[in-house]
Design a protein around this motif. Structure first.
Motif, PDB file in Angstrom:
ATOM      1  N   ASP A 172      38.265 -48.228  58.195  1.00  0.00           N
ATOM      2  CA  ASP A 172      39.279 -48.469  57.167  1.00  0.00           C
ATOM      3  C   ASP A 172      38.730 -48.204  55.770  1.00  0.00           C
ATOM      4  O   ASP A 172      39.448 -47.684  54.906  1.00  0.00           O
ATOM      5  N   LEU A 173      37.475 -48.555  55.532  1.00  0.00           N
ATOM      6  CA  LEU A 173      36.855 -48.278  54.234  1.00  0.00           C
ATOM      7  C   LEU A 173      36.809 -46.779  53.986  1.00  0.00           C
ATOM      8  O   LEU A 173      37.176 -46.319  52.896  1.00  0.00           O
ATOM      9  N   ALA A 174      36.396 -46.027  54.973  1.00  0.00           N
ATOM     10  CA  ALA A 174      36.335 -44.569  54.818  1.00  0.00           C
ATOM     11  C   ALA A 174      37.733 -43.997  54.537  1.00  0.00           C
ATOM     12  O   ALA A 174      37.901 -43.151  53.659  1.00  0.00           O
ATOM     13  N   ALA A 175      38.736 -44.497  55.256  1.00  0.00           N
ATOM     14  CA  ALA A 175      40.109 -44.020  55.054  1.00  0.00           C
ATOM     15  C   ALA A 175      40.620 -44.419  53.667  1.00  0.00           C
ATOM     16  O   ALA A 175      41.305 -43.625  52.997  1.00  0.00           O
ATOM     17  N   ALA A 176      40.304 -45.623  53.224  1.00  0.00           N
ATOM     18  CA  ALA A 176      40.749 -46.082  51.897  1.00  0.00           C
ATOM     19  C   ALA A 176      40.095 -45.251  50.798  1.00  0.00           C
ATOM     20  O   ALA A 176      40.761 -44.865  49.829  1.00  0.00           O
ATOM     21  N   LYS A 177      38.805 -44.966  50.968  1.00  0.00           N
ATOM     22  CA  LYS A 177      38.122 -44.118  49.984  1.00  0.00           C
ATOM     23  C   LYS A 177      38.722 -42.717  49.960  1.00  0.00           C
ATOM     24  O   LYS A 177      38.922 -42.140  48.885  1.00  0.00           O
ATOM     25  N   ALA A 178      39.006 -42.182  51.128  1.00  0.00           N
ATOM     26  CA  ALA A 178      39.622 -40.851  51.189  1.00  0.00           C
ATOM     27  C   ALA A 178      40.998 -40.870  50.527  1.00  0.00           C
ATOM     28  O   ALA A 178      41.331 -39.958  49.759  1.00  0.00           O
ATOM     29  N   ALA A 179      41.776 -41.903  50.772  1.00  0.00           N
ATOM     30  CA  ALA A 179      43.105 -42.013  50.159  1.00  0.00           C
ATOM     31  C   ALA A 179      43.012 -42.146  48.655  1.00  0.00           C
ATOM     32  O   ALA A 179      43.892 -41.678  47.926  1.00  0.00           O
ATOM     33  N   ALA A 180      41.927 -42.761  48.173  1.00  0.00           N
ATOM     34  CA  ALA A 180      41.731 -42.939  46.726  1.00  0.00           C
ATOM     35  C   ALA A 180      41.002 -41.752  46.106  1.00  0.00           C
ATOM     36  O   ALA A 180      40.798 -41.718  44.896  1.00  0.00           O
TER      37      ALA A 180
END
Length: 183
Positions: A172-180
């Protein structure tokens, strides 16, 4: 003769106390039997029968917080989030520092679309137990839903600091960083 009366009086008081304690212990045992039946029926998808058993258990032990937590999960499985939240509210009134009640109520509020309420409950869970990686991860998802990516990322990182091998939080952290747009 006077000593005999005092001893008899003491004996009667002790007998009364014993009877009251025995009554409550019996109620707790009967409540436990209903709770066991309720959780078994809930696991088997027999929700109406589970609720009847939970209701009886709560009647016998109205201050026993785990009963409300378990019944709330049954309501959740039935899609009755308002009833689940009502049980969790009761659990919190009985035990204001119930980490599980706040975490579960945050989940119910999130399922209902009350993201701010979910964040408030997860924040209270973190206040109660600041070492709970799941509370940080859940709050991070709520922040993400709200579009507050910096707060989401910070909470995912806090969850991973507490439990480095928390793979769901890592993904989820990786996905959140990618989304940001952060690498």
């Amino acid at each position: 003769m006077r000593t005999w009366r005092v001893n008899l009086g003491t004996i009667l008081i002790l007998a009364a106390v014993w009877a009251v304690l025995d009554f409550f212990e019996g109620s707790r045992r009967r409540s436990g039997a209903h709770w066991t039946e309720a959780t078994t029926r809930s696991r088997n998808g027999e929700f109406d029968l589970a609720l009847k058993a939970f209701d009886e258990a709560v009647r016998l032990a109205p201050k026993h917080v785990p009963l409300y937590l378990s019944r709330a999960r049954t309501f959740m499985h039935m899609g009755e989030y308002d009833r689940a939240i009502a049980d969790l509210d009761t659990a919190i009134r009985i035990h204001p520092d119930s980490l599980q009640a706040y975490t579960d109520r945050g989940s119910m509020r999130g399922l209902k679309g009350d993201v701010d309420g979910a964040i408030a409950d997860y924040s209270e869970a973190i206040r109660i137990e600041h070492n709970d990686p799941l509370a940080f991860s859940n709050r991070a998802r709520a922040y993400w839903k709200k579009g507050e990516m910096a707060l989401a990322i910070a909470d995912f990182e806090a969850a991973l600091a507490l439990r480095p091998y928390f793979e769901e939080a890592r993904r989820d952290l990786a996905a959140a960083k990618a989304a940001a747009g952060i690498r």
